[in-house]
Design a protein around this motif. Structure first.
Motif, mmCIF file in Angstrom:
data_model
loop_
_atom_site.group_PDB
_atom_site.id
_atom_site.type_symbol
_atom_site.label_atom_id
_atom_site.label_comp_id
_atom_site.label_asym_id
_atom_site.label_seq_id
_atom_site.Cartn_x
_atom_site.Cartn_y
_atom_site.Cartn_z
ATOM 1 N N GLY A 97 -3.283 3.142 5.540
ATOM 2 C CA GLY A 97 -2.018 3.029 4.835
ATOM 3 C C GLY A 97 -1.395 1.657 4.915
ATOM 4 O O GLY A 97 -0.280 1.444 4.484
ATOM 5 N N LYS A 98 -2.092 0.681 5.470
ATOM 6 C CA LYS A 98 -1.606 -0.680 5.398
ATOM 7 C C LYS A 98 -2.788 -1.649 5.476
ATOM 8 O O LYS A 98 -3.905 -1.261 5.820
ATOM 9 N N THR A 99 -2.496 -2.871 5.131
ATOM 10 C CA THR A 99 -3.528 -3.882 5.051
ATOM 11 C C THR A 99 -3.626 -4.640 6.358
ATOM 12 O O THR A 99 -2.617 -5.074 6.895
ATOM 13 N N GLY A 100 -4.868 -4.767 6.866
ATOM 14 C CA GLY A 100 -5.082 -5.520 8.089
ATOM 15 C C GLY A 100 -5.562 -6.926 7.790
ATOM 16 O O GLY A 100 -5.469 -7.404 6.658
ATOM 17 N N PHE B 83 -5.078 7.614 -2.454
ATOM 18 C CA PHE B 83 -4.051 8.446 -1.818
ATOM 19 C C PHE B 83 -2.675 7.797 -1.970
ATOM 20 O O PHE B 83 -1.676 8.483 -2.239
ATOM 21 N N TYR B 84 -2.627 6.485 -1.792
ATOM 22 C CA TYR B 84 -1.326 5.800 -1.746
ATOM 23 C C TYR B 84 -0.643 5.685 -3.099
ATOM 24 O O TYR B 84 0.545 6.011 -3.200
ATOM 25 N N PRO B 85 -1.325 5.275 -4.152
ATOM 26 C CA PRO B 85 -0.667 5.303 -5.464
ATOM 27 C C PRO B 85 -0.185 6.722 -5.828
ATOM 28 O O PRO B 85 0.927 6.892 -6.342
ATOM 29 N N ALA B 86 -1.015 7.714 -5.555
ATOM 30 C CA ALA B 86 -0.600 9.088 -5.854
ATOM 31 C C ALA B 86 0.648 9.452 -5.056
ATOM 32 O O ALA B 86 1.590 10.070 -5.570
ATOM 33 N N GLN B 87 0.650 9.015 -3.815
ATOM 34 C CA GLN B 87 1.777 9.323 -2.933
ATOM 35 C C GLN B 87 3.073 8.698 -3.464
ATOM 36 O O GLN B 87 4.154 9.294 -3.340
ATOM 37 N N LYS B 88 2.978 7.520 -4.050
ATOM 38 C CA LYS B 88 4.186 6.878 -4.599
ATOM 39 C C LYS B 88 4.795 7.729 -5.719
ATOM 40 O O LYS B 88 6.014 7.823 -5.848
ATOM 41 N N THR C 86 0.833 -1.204 0.000
ATOM 42 C CA THR C 86 0.000 0.000 0.000
ATOM 43 C C THR C 86 0.868 1.255 0.000
ATOM 44 O O THR C 86 0.679 2.157 -0.813
ATOM 45 N N SER C 87 1.854 1.290 0.879
ATOM 46 C CA SER C 87 2.687 2.484 1.015
ATOM 47 C C SER C 87 4.081 2.237 0.444
ATOM 48 O O SER C 87 4.639 1.145 0.545
ATOM 49 N N ILE C 88 4.649 3.271 -0.141
ATOM 50 C CA ILE C 88 5.999 3.182 -0.709
ATOM 51 C C ILE C 88 7.046 2.981 0.390
ATOM 52 O O ILE C 88 8.176 2.573 0.124
ATOM 53 N N HIS C 89 6.688 3.234 1.633
ATOM 54 C CA HIS C 89 7.661 3.127 2.721
ATOM 55 C C HIS C 89 7.751 1.739 3.334
ATOM 56 O O HIS C 89 8.588 1.496 4.194
ATOM 57 N N SER C 90 6.867 0.826 2.933
ATOM 58 C CA SER C 90 6.867 -0.501 3.543
ATOM 59 C C SER C 90 8.067 -1.325 3.055
ATOM 60 O O SER C 90 8.577 -1.125 1.949
ATOM 61 N N GLN D 71 -10.150 -1.261 -10.151
ATOM 62 C CA GLN D 71 -11.551 -1.676 -9.999
ATOM 63 C C GLN D 71 -11.796 -2.226 -8.598
ATOM 64 O O GLN D 71 -12.929 -2.533 -8.252
ATOM 65 N N PHE D 72 -10.732 -2.354 -7.804
ATOM 66 C CA PHE D 72 -10.863 -2.946 -6.472
ATOM 67 C C PHE D 72 -10.489 -1.942 -5.383
ATOM 68 O O PHE D 72 -10.272 -2.326 -4.237
ATOM 69 N N LEU D 73 -10.382 -0.676 -5.724
ATOM 70 C CA LEU D 73 -10.022 0.347 -4.734
ATOM 71 C C LEU D 73 -11.093 1.417 -4.653
ATOM 72 O O LEU D 73 -11.806 1.677 -5.625
ATOM 73 N N SER D 74 -11.166 2.054 -3.495
ATOM 74 C CA SER D 74 -12.030 3.222 -3.346
ATOM 75 C C SER D 74 -11.268 4.466 -3.777
ATOM 76 O O SER D 74 -10.047 4.441 -3.965
ATOM 77 N N GLY D 75 -11.990 5.565 -3.890
ATOM 78 C CA GLY D 75 -11.318 6.833 -4.164
ATOM 79 C C GLY D 75 -10.316 7.174 -3.063
ATOM 80 O O GLY D 75 -9.192 7.592 -3.340
ATOM 81 N N ALA D 76 -10.715 6.964 -1.815
ATOM 82 C CA ALA D 76 -9.818 7.271 -0.697
ATOM 83 C C ALA D 76 -8.538 6.450 -0.755
ATOM 84 O O ALA D 76 -7.455 6.929 -0.397
ATOM 85 N N ASP D 77 -8.650 5.208 -1.223
ATOM 86 C CA ASP D 77 -7.463 4.339 -1.322
ATOM 87 C C ASP D 77 -6.423 4.894 -2.298
ATOM 88 O O ASP D 77 -5.255 4.494 -2.257
#
Lengths: 257, 257, 257, 257
Positions: free
Chosen positions: A201-204, B140-145, A55-59, B132-138
């Protein structure tokens, strides 16, 4: 020959999510070898050299393919176990195939034709994970891509479908539907209990459900089980919440054979 | 400068799904240039050099990156249009960036860290399609990368979410949620009307809904529109059922500006 | 006392979907009584006097509450079985309670406060089916409505959730989540394999999955099983495609006790 | 005649969720009458006498049918507005029909045959809300039940579908699909932005999306709009989070006519 064994007895793909270090691999592999002998079932040691879609580039991502294949080779030699790892780009197929017995195609990538063909062309067993956005019936096509590249050693793995946002549900009918294609079908008991990451920011996930997922898959006819396991999952570098405690592995396998 | 224009006016990413041949690209590009001038809005010409995840291994994939980039370069020179294409492996980013103004990350691959970083490092605008498996809020992380790889020129594109098997539904709230990140948000009006392929071995769709999807996206605040268009979609080599007829493009843009 | 038995041993709610005629009820009840004795488990005979929400207005609905309660009373007397039926309006609770041991709240109606309260006030066991649009955790509230009406004999029944259009998927984690409330949890093994009706004007299903659903529910901790069964389901007047053949009932129960 | 008006111009069903008191109804009805005249569109005043399926048994339910019909009659006389209310049991149809112009069938109950038939037999317009678990195409059957009971004045209302747990998504294609049946199709702009209650014991929502939902529905061909509105929604006794502020009603209607 491994593939024939996987057709005859319940098989188990077991290991820690990511290659944290050589010592961890040895610790887990020792237990994997032990349960394989104890229950006389095919076991395959699994660990990833790269978590390419965190999920996060920092993982933490892993040691990379070069170092990773070395570490898997060491496991192979020390414990005599067949090994499996997942690849993310076509060029990695041939490199990994020098060590592994099974190549795994990640769920998100299971429609990427070049990756499937590159894996198929190594002649190794190819384990294609069902995408979270496909039905069991849809998996005919990814399997077909491997077959048409000349490789008949296909395994299909269920790991749940997206159910709303940040949640997965397992529709076990997909196991039955995939078995109709004639390939061994495996249940991924640990990723199917994930809560895919979002706001946090991470998967549970919830490892409580791992043994239940395995038994339910057995009820629907699964041929094998994929279970990530770690001696101390709460401190693992990836997928901690959903990995099984190594200590609980023996009892779970006993319930499935 | 293109990125600034995309922030100021409704922008349009337009073109045929796959590069069938140079002539087709010229036919569509001529119309794209024309509507861009007529409505005084930023237009970007889109076509794919490779459809890397077709349902069936037998489907047409495209001319490949070498020939494809030549064809896009010709469009660029002949019509003075900015161009966009999608990439599937990290090594393709730098090659495509020699020609294109915008690199597009496919929806299935939007969590692949290496692909996002490779695209970001070219310095080009990066258009990340929401999986197709992510929400809009999710997202954030690809954009952040992309941001953390040093590139602030991010566009996010909505294209619907899996709704049961072999069906997509668009949850337009995701457009609003993605806008909160501050990046321009684009609506993919043609892939969002797909019926992802299953038993039939190919993906269907219904272009009737394309103009409605665009107007609904406008209602939810979309900054731009991605519309695949073809002079004769019923005979197109990919995504025919959901592409807009080129003849209907002008009227649709008129309704959106 | 029935409720205590349902807490101590796996229980079975068994019978034909709708009361087609007295003879059918006798045929099925005889087998139900037989398996109850053979496996020494609580069995409850189920049949509906009214199918109040058939897809089409032309479908068979049943004999109505007056005639229906007579037919159930006959079963009760002839075979000494406890009986259950479902109600659709509050006024029916007291009428049905004169005969039945358990009142069942249909899934679509499980949030209708008056219906829950009317059922609770009869003092009978109340079996609330989880709506196709609720999670296991959401069922806290319907159960609470029964409790606050002064009745602690609540059973909760899983029957799958909508998965896209015209399809259900069972998220077995809901069984585990509902058990946390302390009420017995039942698995409806026959309605969970329905394909809710749409274009065809009736609801389909696949009884192949019934035994698998039951075993999977057992893996997730189900306390009891709801199984509709009929000597000739292909000619049944309701829910034929998903009912178990009466002939297969004994073997299924054997696998669950 | 109202039904003919609803076919010719965009119509609006407007009012507070539940009848809190007579004064509230007057306050809202005055504004409803005002916008109806200002924009020369059919307006129908809506309020519920009973919220029969609140998440918690402790929530406010309303004044009941007797007092409620009186309150609606007062609105009708004072402002000359047609009125609509929802019913939950068949016996309520005839009682409500003495006052209202339109009877509304709640979404959860839209497959209950007796309720649909009882509503149809009053001869009033019947507004059937699409269940959260049905597609637009599935609504053929509930509409058909009204028609076959001899009443052709059917309205169908979209209000979103369950998307995972505790969330709704609107698949606007359903509006287009329902229009194919020939009945006027209404968009419920306020319930479609709900977050159906779960752990918290009540249902949330986000009124920010109300105007966007309305405009998107317009893009997909909606004939009318259902909008719950309240002078002070944050202190309303039901559905506060998703009701529109009365102060914002005029501007929203202006954007839709």
């Amino acid at each position: 020959m491994l593939f024939e064994q996987m057709r005859q007895k319940p098989f188990f793909i077991l290991g820690p999510c990511v290659m944290e270090n050589q010592e961890l691999l040895y610790t887990v592999a020792e237990k994997v070898a032990e349960v394989g002998q104890k229950y006389n079932v095919p076991v395959i040691f699994k660990s990833s050299f790269d978590k390419a879609n965190r999920t996060s580039i920092h993982s933490y991502r892993g040691p990379g393919i070069g170092k990773g294949m070395e570490m898997l080779q060491n496991v192979k030699e020390k414990f005599g176990l067949p090994v499996i790892t997942d690849i993310h780009e076509p060029f990695q197929a041939a490199i990994a195939a020098e060590v592994v017995d099974v190549l795994q195609i990640p769920a998100f990538l299971c429609r990427q034709t070049d990756l499937l063909v590159a894996a198929a062309e190594t002649g190794k067993i190819v384990n294609v994970k069902k995408a979270q956005f496909l039905s069991g019936a849809d998996m005919f096509y990814p399997a077909q891509k491997v077959l048409e590249a000349g490789n008949t050693k296909v395994v299909l793995t269920e790991r749940g479908n997206m159910y709303g946002y940040n949640n997965l549900a397992v529709d076990f009918r997909n196991i039955y539907d995939m078995k109709a294609f004639g390939h061994p079908v495996c249940m991924d008991c640990t990723h199917s209990v994930q809560r895919p990451g979002g706001a946090g920011g991470k998967t549970g996930g919830d490892r409580t459900f791992v043994p239940m997922m395995a038994l339910a898959a057995k009820a629907f006819g699964a041929d094998g089980y994929f279970i990530e396991t770690h001696p101390d999952p709460d401190n693992a570098l990836s997928d901690g919440p959903n990995m099984l405690k190594l200590h609980d592995l023996d009892a779970l396998i006993a319930s499935l054979v």
